[in-house]
Design a protein around this motif. Structure first.
Motif, short mmCIF file in Angstrom:
data_model
loop_
_atom_site.label_atom_id
_atom_site.label_comp_id
_atom_site.label_asym_id
_atom_site.label_seq_id
_atom_site.Cartn_x
_atom_site.Cartn_y
_atom_site.Cartn_z
N ILE A 93 0.99 -1.33 0.09
CA ILE A 93 -0.03 -0.02 0.00
C ILE A 93 0.93 1.22 0.13
CG2 ILE A 93 -1.98 1.36 1.19
CD1 ILE A 93 -2.61 -1.32 2.60
N SER A 94 0.76 1.99 -0.97
CA SER A 94 1.73 3.28 -1.08
C SER A 94 1.07 4.17 0.06
CB SER A 94 1.49 3.73 -2.64
OG SER A 94 0.11 4.56 -2.80
N LEU A 95 2.05 5.37 0.13
CA LEU A 95 1.54 6.35 1.03
C LEU A 95 0.29 6.95 0.49
CD1 LEU A 95 2.56 7.93 3.34
CD2 LEU A 95 3.77 9.68 1.96
N VAL A 96 0.17 7.34 -0.58
CA VAL A 96 -1.04 8.09 -1.12
C VAL A 96 -2.27 7.19 -0.69
CG1 VAL A 96 -2.42 8.88 -3.09
CG2 VAL A 96 0.18 9.24 -2.93
N GLU A 97 -2.19 5.83 -0.98
CA GLU A 97 -3.24 4.77 -0.96
C GLU A 97 -3.67 4.75 0.59
OE1 GLU A 97 -2.08 2.10 -4.86
OE2 GLU A 97 -1.47 1.50 -2.74
N ARG A 98 -2.67 5.02 1.47
CA ARG A 98 -2.53 4.74 2.76
C ARG A 98 -3.56 5.97 3.40
NH1 ARG A 98 2.65 3.88 5.50
NH2 ARG A 98 3.88 3.72 3.53
N ARG A 99 -3.31 7.08 2.80
CA ARG A 99 -3.93 8.09 3.06
C ARG A 99 -5.38 8.16 2.67
NH1 ARG A 99 -4.56 11.52 6.85
NH2 ARG A 99 -2.42 11.43 7.12
N SER A 100 -5.47 7.66 1.53
CA SER A 100 -7.10 7.55 1.00
C SER A 100 -7.89 6.60 2.10
CB SER A 100 -7.03 6.87 -0.22
OG SER A 100 -8.16 6.60 -0.88
N LEU A 101 -7.13 5.66 2.26
CA LEU A 101 -7.94 4.57 3.17
C LEU A 101 -8.20 5.36 4.75
CD1 LEU A 101 -5.78 1.46 2.87
CD2 LEU A 101 -7.95 1.65 2.12
N ILE A 102 -7.40 6.18 5.30
CA ILE A 102 -7.65 6.73 6.49
C ILE A 102 -8.77 7.91 6.36
CG2 ILE A 102 -6.53 8.67 8.19
CD1 ILE A 102 -3.75 7.07 7.75
N ASP A 103 -8.79 8.64 5.06
CA ASP A 103 -9.68 9.53 4.73
C ASP A 103 -11.09 8.99 4.66
OD1 ASP A 103 -7.80 11.66 5.02
OD2 ASP A 103 -7.62 11.68 2.75
N ASN A 104 -11.08 7.72 4.04
CA ASN A 104 -12.28 6.85 4.13
C ASN A 104 -12.98 6.30 5.26
OD1 ASN A 104 -13.56 7.41 1.06
ND2 ASN A 104 -11.46 7.31 0.97
N HIS A 105 -11.79 6.19 6.36
CA HIS A 105 -12.27 5.60 7.79
C HIS A 105 -12.36 4.22 7.57
CE1 HIS A 105 -13.33 9.64 9.26
NE2 HIS A 105 -13.98 9.81 8.11
N ILE A 106 -11.62 3.49 6.60
CA ILE A 106 -11.19 2.07 6.50
C ILE A 106 -10.17 1.59 7.44
CG2 ILE A 106 -10.73 0.18 4.77
CD1 ILE A 106 -12.03 1.94 2.64
N ASN A 107 -10.55 0.67 8.14
CA ASN A 107 -9.37 -0.12 9.07
C ASN A 107 -8.64 -0.99 8.10
OD1 ASN A 107 -10.58 0.45 11.67
ND2 ASN A 107 -12.35 -1.34 10.91
N PHE A 108 -7.27 -0.80 8.53
CA PHE A 108 -6.17 -1.59 7.47
C PHE A 108 -4.85 -1.74 8.17
CE2 PHE A 108 -4.96 3.09 6.66
CZ PHE A 108 -3.49 2.77 6.55
N ILE A 109 -4.25 -2.59 7.65
CA ILE A 109 -2.88 -3.04 8.12
C ILE A 109 -2.00 -3.20 6.95
CG2 ILE A 109 -1.29 -4.51 9.37
CD1 ILE A 109 -3.80 -5.45 10.99
N ALA A 110 -1.00 -2.28 6.69
CA ALA A 110 0.02 -2.33 5.87
C ALA A 110 1.22 -3.08 6.32
CB ALA A 110 0.50 -0.98 5.14
N ILE A 111 1.57 -4.09 6.14
CA ILE A 111 2.15 -5.07 6.70
C ILE A 111 3.72 -4.35 6.65
CG2 ILE A 111 3.21 -7.36 6.55
CD1 ILE A 111 0.91 -8.50 5.16
N ARG A 112 4.27 -4.25 8.01
CA ARG A 112 5.58 -3.95 8.35
C ARG A 112 5.75 -2.30 7.93
NH1 ARG A 112 6.96 -8.32 4.98
NH2 ARG A 112 7.58 -9.96 5.83
N LYS A 113 4.50 -1.54 8.01
CA LYS A 113 4.41 -0.10 7.69
C LYS A 113 3.57 0.56 8.82
CE LYS A 113 5.83 -0.31 2.59
NZ LYS A 113 5.79 -1.84 2.57
N GLN A 114 2.23 0.05 8.45
CA GLN A 114 1.16 0.96 9.47
C GLN A 114 0.29 0.11 9.89
OE1 GLN A 114 0.10 4.32 7.49
NE2 GLN A 114 -1.14 5.21 8.99
N PHE A 115 -0.16 0.24 11.09
CA PHE A 115 -1.57 -0.21 11.86
C PHE A 115 -2.55 0.89 12.13
CE2 PHE A 115 -3.99 -1.76 15.50
CZ PHE A 115 -4.34 -3.13 15.25
N PHE A 116 -3.58 0.92 11.47
CA PHE A 116 -4.63 1.67 11.57
C PHE A 116 -5.98 0.85 11.74
CE2 PHE A 116 -8.06 4.58 9.93
CZ PHE A 116 -7.73 5.58 10.43
N VAL A 117 -6.39 0.59 13.01
CA VAL A 117 -7.67 0.06 13.18
C VAL A 117 -8.40 0.86 14.54
CG1 VAL A 117 -8.87 -2.13 13.64
CG2 VAL A 117 -6.49 -2.03 12.89
#
Length: 345
Positions: A93-117
């Motif tokens: 998941i790229s940085l831009v894609e991660r920002r899109s997931l956060i903006d859309n309030h989607i729980n996600f884990i980018a393995i070895r990069k970010q935990f957003f739940v």
């Protein structure tokens, strides 16, 4: 377990410090969704607790990000098929894609990069408290336990001497999984407010509240907390449906003689908020001057959501520390109308 799943487990255990377990599962979802994801039951075992934190991990089969529109549709289908918190997992998941997931309030884990739940943030915060061995005289209820408990407070018959409850009856209008319901009952028993009367299997055990209504409320106060996760401003007035309620001084004005503020306040869960944003019912704005209303994102749906005004106990918890004298006077009036709440004075 495939390499991605193994990497996910290793990543979670490294950042959380808890043992985890991944179990491949099947859901009754369209074939296109099954083709897009490996689906796993993800259990996080927290030391000092009897039940693990559980979520559904939707592990992207291909490295290509499908785009936010397609992803939201697929995850919405999965959410309808399970009671667990759904988390999108990907290794790329790229940085831009991660920002899109956060903006859309989607729980996600980018393995070895970010935990957003964010839907599990409070549970995990409590879990870290266990790991760090912070000793508290009273432990706070989990959101599900608090919601179920407050619902019981408004059931006057629950405090009659002969009132007995099964697990399902304790749950009331909520639709918890068996794991969540078991945890809620365990918390109420550990608090000393609920007693097991009959030793049978889980579905037919009988429980009883130990104290009167006012004493129960008074003893529970140290374990109750504000249900508000965060407050945001939106550019439109939300419709009063789908579990959306008046909250804050708007709700207090409905219950008392308090004059409401110029911008109405509404309460809804994160799931409802995300759905409303997705359906373009409103947008979050950065400045109050652009706002038409304030939205409180709650940890649970109010037991009185069907009235479209949050319940008096949850409302009290959100405003009890407000410094405005008018608000404090109105809260006193609120407790006069519900005399069993006066125990907290």
């Amino acid at each position: 377990m495939n390499a991605q799943a193994a990497a996910l487990r290793e990543y979670l255990e490294s950042i959380l410090g808890f043992r985890t377990k991944l179990t491949r599962i099947k859901l009754d979802v369209p074939f296109s969704v099954q083709e897009a994801f490996y689906l796993f039951k993800l259990e996080i075992n927290v030391p000092g607790t009897t039940t693990p934190l559980i979520m559904l991990a939707a592990l992207q089969r291909e490295d290509d990000y499908p785009g936010i529109v397609a992803l939201r549709k697929r995850l919405a289908v999965i959410e309808k098929a399970t009671d667990w918190v759904v988390v999108y997992i990907s290794n790329a998941i790229s940085l831009v894609e991660r920002r899109s997931l956060i903006d859309n309030h989607i729980n996600f884990i980018a393995i070895r990069k970010q935990f957003f739940v964010p839907e599990l943030a409070m549970d995990l915060r409590e879990a870290f408290s266990v790991r760090k061995k912070k000793v508290l005289e009273e432990s706070e209820f989990s959101p599900a336990t608090q919601a179920m408990f407050i619902q019981l407070l408004f059931d006057e018959s629950a405090f009659k001497p002969d009132a007995l409850y099964t697990a399902e009856k304790l749950m009331g209008s909520y639709k918890y999984s068996r794991v969540t319901l078991s945890r809620a009952i365990a918390e109420l028993r550990e608090s000393g407010l609920l007693t097991l009367i009959s030793e049978k299997d889980f579905s037919t055990r009988l429980y009883k509240l130990k104290y009167s209504r006012s004493k129960t409320f008074g003893k529970a106060l140290k374990m109750l907390r504000s249900p508000v996760k965060k407050r945001v401003w939106v550019n439109k007035i939300p419709p009063l449906n789908n579990g959306i309620c008046y909250a804050g001084d708007t709700a207090l004005a409905e219950y008392t003689l308090l004059a409401p503020g110029s911008k109405p306040v509404f309460a809804m869960t994160q799931k409802v908020f995300s759905a409303m944003v997705k359906d373009h019912e409103f947008e979050e704005v950065a400045h109050i001057d652009s706002a038409k209303a304030t939205v409180e994102i709650w940890r649970y749906r109010s037991p009185k959501a069907f009235t479209h005004i949050v319940d008096e106990v949850s409302l009290y918890l959100t405003l009890k520390d407000d410094k405005d004298e008018r608000v404090q006077l109105a809260l006193s009036e609120l407790k006069e109308e519900n005399t069993w709440m006066a125990f907290g004075d």
